[in-house]
Design an enzyme around this catalytic site. Structure first.
Site, PDB file in Angstrom:
ATOM      1  N   LYS A 102       7.648   6.605   1.043  1.00  0.00           N
ATOM      2  CA  LYS A 102       6.770   5.665   0.334  1.00  0.00           C
ATOM      3  C   LYS A 102       7.275   5.424  -1.101  1.00  0.00           C
ATOM      4  O   LYS A 102       7.131   4.334  -1.641  1.00  0.00           O
ATOM      5  CB  LYS A 102       5.323   6.172   0.313  1.00  0.00           C
ATOM      6  N   ALA A 146       0.860  -1.188   0.000  1.00  0.00           N
ATOM      7  CA  ALA A 146       0.000   0.000   0.000  1.00  0.00           C
ATOM      8  C   ALA A 146       0.894   1.236   0.000  1.00  0.00           C
ATOM      9  O   ALA A 146       1.541   1.547   0.992  1.00  0.00           O
ATOM     10  CB  ALA A 146      -0.903   0.001   1.223  1.00  0.00           C
ATOM     11  N   TYR A 148       7.263  11.798   4.028  1.00  0.00           N
ATOM     12  CA  TYR A 148       6.316  10.696   3.884  1.00  0.00           C
ATOM     13  C   TYR A 148       6.284  10.231   2.428  1.00  0.00           C
ATOM     14  O   TYR A 148       6.427   9.040   2.123  1.00  0.00           O
ATOM     15  CB  TYR A 148       4.935  11.165   4.347  1.00  0.00           C
TER      16      TYR A 148
END
Ligand code: UDP
Length: 324
Positions: free
Chosen positions: A157, A121, A153
């Site tokens: 990711k 995810a 962030y």
């Protein structure tokens, strides 16, 4: 099928666990409850049809021995454990980076060892500062400076995506990457900043609705069960291996319009309070002004894409918060 869900006690993870249990799977959850909540899965443990097929480990994905054991016994892995919410990233930047980077490395290392298919995810945050629409998986990416921690962030990711794709290219590991746009539905908490549960709770209490900035920033919202449907269909498809997919909703709305919509829908006496970003998040904050997904690639592979209207989604959230 035996399914491992990292972050399975979280908002999306718990809906995914429920869906897998409904289909007859055996479900293994690992969650450190940093932002997850055991209440999200307790009703599953209490269900006599599911009880014997649900195994919950309150632990970190950095626990090598446990991850070795769980990945070894499961057939497929959904990796949802991550630092969640802009507020969490700003308050705990180091922990968030470690969870996202080291945690994903651990999951991929284990999946590679046992050659288990894994779905990662990721997030629409990886697109960074783009304001064009719709965002397509092959778009270039622009971030702000490293002094503005929000982008840590996105960067962490994005590293997760690169690591997964590198395992795929080098070792043939079956990886699927999903970029989740703002996902909403029952069980989501406003505690980590998420706008819809916050606004609905504020409206139901007739408290001021806290709109950050001037409210002109826009989002699209995805219903959590549509997200789960897309995740499980992607996992089941061979055409998704080694690919990146947006999973996002259909209706773009400004945050100010969203606040007014929620006030009207709940017949609230709340007023709107505009809060400057630096008051809400400190001076080093930058918001994403617009975020609209293209779900064409998703629809091509699984035959459908999230389509729930914002009214439908808001009604579900209002009912859930009222009944809490
Ligand atoms: N937002 C807001 N008031 C709140 C919480 C969020 O105006 O109380 C705004 C936030 O600044 C962002 C949007 O709502 O522009 C969506 O925020 P959220 O944290 O839900 O998700 P994001 O898209 O930022 O990851």
């Amino acid at each position: 099928m035996r399914i491992l869900i990292t972050g399975g006690a979280g908002f999306i993870g718990s809906h995914l666990a429920e869906s897998c249990l409904e289909k007859g799977d055996e479900v293994y959850i690992i969650d450190d409850l940093s932002t997850g909540d055991i209440k999200n899965v307790r009703f599953l443990q209490d269900n006599p049809n599911y009880r014997d097929r649900l195994f919950i480990h309150i632990n970190t994905i950095l626990n090598h021995d446990l991850m070795l054991e769980l990945t070894g016994i499961c057939d497929q892995v959904y990796h949802l454990a991550a630092a969640v919410g802009v507020q969490t990233i700003l308050e705990k930047p180091l922990e968030s980076i470690i969870t996202n980077i080291q945690g994903t490395e651990k999951v991929l290392e284990m999946c590679n060892k046992f050659k288990k298919r894994v779905l990662i995810a990721s997030t629409s945050e990886v697109y960074g500062k783009h304001t064009h629409a719709p965002l397509v998986e092959t778009d270039n990416i622009i971030y702000g400076p490293s002094s503005k921690f929000r982008w840590s962030y996105a960067a962490s990711k994005l590293m997760d995506e690169f690591t997964a794709l590198a395992y795929h290219r080098k070792n043939g590991l079956e990886v699927i990457i999903t970029r989740l746009f703002n996902t909403v539905g029952p069980r989501q908490t406003g505690a980590y900043g998420m706008v819809i549960p916050r606004f609905v709770a504020q409206a139901l209490r007739n408290e001021p609705i806290t709109v950050y900035g001037d409210g002109s920033q826009t989002r699209t919202f995805t219903y959590v069960k549509d997200v789960v449907d897309a995740l499980t269909k992607l996992m089941a498809s061979n055409a998704s291996i080694g690919e990146v997919f947006n999973i996002g909703g259909v209706e773009e709305i400004s945050i100010l319009d969203l606040a007014n919509k929620i006030i009207a829908m709940t017949a609230s006496t709340s007023r709107i309070q505009l809060i400057p970003y630096d008051e809400a998040f400190g001076k080093d904050f930058e918001d994403m002004q617009r975020r609209v997904p293209s779900t064409e690639k998703l629809a091509q592979v699984i035959g459908s894409a999230p389509d729930k209207s914002l009214d439908f989604i808001l009604n579900q959230v209002v009912d859930f918060i009222k009944n809490q």
